[in-house]
Design a protein around this motif. Sequence first.
Motif, short mmCIF file in Angstrom:
data_model
loop_
_atom_site.label_atom_id
_atom_site.label_comp_id
_atom_site.label_asym_id
_atom_site.label_seq_id
_atom_site.Cartn_x
_atom_site.Cartn_y
_atom_site.Cartn_z
N THR A 1 0.84 -1.21 0.00
CA THR A 1 0.00 0.00 0.00
C THR A 1 0.86 1.25 0.00
O THR A 1 0.61 2.19 -0.76
CB THR A 1 -0.95 0.00 1.22
N ARG A 2 1.89 1.28 0.84
CA ARG A 2 2.80 2.43 0.90
C ARG A 2 3.46 2.67 -0.44
O ARG A 2 3.51 3.78 -0.95
CB ARG A 2 3.86 2.18 1.97
N ASN A 3 3.96 1.59 -1.06
CA ASN A 3 4.64 1.73 -2.34
C ASN A 3 3.69 2.17 -3.45
O ASN A 3 4.05 3.00 -4.29
CB ASN A 3 5.35 0.43 -2.71
N VAL A 4 2.47 1.63 -3.46
CA VAL A 4 1.49 2.04 -4.46
C VAL A 4 1.16 3.52 -4.30
O VAL A 4 1.08 4.26 -5.30
CB VAL A 4 0.22 1.17 -4.39
N MET A 5 1.01 3.97 -3.07
CA MET A 5 0.71 5.39 -2.83
C MET A 5 1.88 6.27 -3.28
O MET A 5 1.66 7.34 -3.87
CB MET A 5 0.38 5.63 -1.35
N LEU A 6 3.10 5.84 -3.04
CA LEU A 6 4.27 6.61 -3.49
C LEU A 6 4.34 6.65 -5.01
O LEU A 6 4.64 7.70 -5.60
CB LEU A 6 5.56 6.03 -2.90
N VAL A 7 4.06 5.54 -5.66
CA VAL A 7 4.07 5.50 -7.13
C VAL A 7 3.00 6.45 -7.68
O VAL A 7 3.26 7.24 -8.60
CB VAL A 7 3.89 4.06 -7.67
N LEU A 8 1.80 6.39 -7.12
CA LEU A 8 0.73 7.29 -7.57
C LEU A 8 1.09 8.76 -7.34
O LEU A 8 0.87 9.60 -8.21
CB LEU A 8 -0.59 6.94 -6.88
N ALA A 9 1.66 9.06 -6.18
CA ALA A 9 2.09 10.44 -5.90
C ALA A 9 3.16 10.86 -6.90
O ALA A 9 3.14 12.00 -7.41
CB ALA A 9 2.60 10.55 -4.48
N GLY A 10 4.08 9.96 -7.20
CA GLY A 10 5.14 10.27 -8.15
C GLY A 10 4.62 10.51 -9.55
O GLY A 10 5.05 11.44 -10.24
N THR A 11 3.67 9.68 -9.98
CA THR A 11 3.13 9.87 -11.34
C THR A 11 2.32 11.15 -11.43
O THR A 11 2.32 11.81 -12.46
CB THR A 11 2.30 8.66 -11.82
N MET A 12 1.65 11.52 -10.33
CA MET A 12 0.92 12.80 -10.34
C MET A 12 1.90 13.97 -10.40
O MET A 12 1.67 14.94 -11.14
CB MET A 12 0.01 12.91 -9.11
N LEU A 13 2.99 13.88 -9.65
CA LEU A 13 4.01 14.93 -9.70
C LEU A 13 4.58 15.04 -11.11
O LEU A 13 4.76 16.14 -11.65
CB LEU A 13 5.13 14.64 -8.70
N LEU A 14 4.85 13.91 -11.74
CA LEU A 14 5.38 13.91 -13.11
C LEU A 14 4.40 14.53 -14.09
O LEU A 14 4.79 15.33 -14.95
CB LEU A 14 5.73 12.49 -13.55
N ALA A 15 3.13 14.16 -13.98
CA ALA A 15 2.11 14.70 -14.89
C ALA A 15 1.99 16.21 -14.72
O ALA A 15 1.89 16.95 -15.70
CB ALA A 15 0.77 14.02 -14.65
#
Length: 185
Positions: A14-28
Amino acid sequence: MTLSQAALPGRSLTRNVMLVLAGTMLLALSAQASVPMFPVPMTLQTLAISLIGLTYGSRLAAVTLIAYLAEGAVGLPVFSNGGGGLPYMMGPTTGFLIGFVGMAWLTGWLVERGFDRGFGKLFLAAFIPALLLFVPGVLGLKLVTGMGWQAAVMAGAVPFLIGAVVKAVIAAMAVKGGWALFNRR
């Protein structure tokens, strides 16, 4: 230990999925901060990638960039100027997009090898991969557009060199500041 591991202990899915989602939002979001240049726009994506690599480590940073590219491939408007889809990914920025994964991984790898504290080391961990991004970026630009090597370097690398230094400085300062805040708590 990376900053994200120190700030968010534990290695749950869950932590890693949330970090990945946060990262992809930052990238977008960083892709939308775009200065139109032809044929490659200037964006804040490399700053975001540096921040992700410096804070996530190699594997999680690479997975984040792969997820970002997958979002773009399925048509989400995550690339510069709201671009998305496979045709966008096959354009002049194709080499940069593919190189983003390597940039994120190498940045994280350097952090995992001791480039995680201190401004100078953090700067190098952000700057070296940013410079190496020009290799696939220029190669892709040459292949897609048919430009000669000199023209591809002049269009795909030279205008971005000063920005690479500035973004590496900002990323190093931000992560150094993040560590300082974490250590105070």
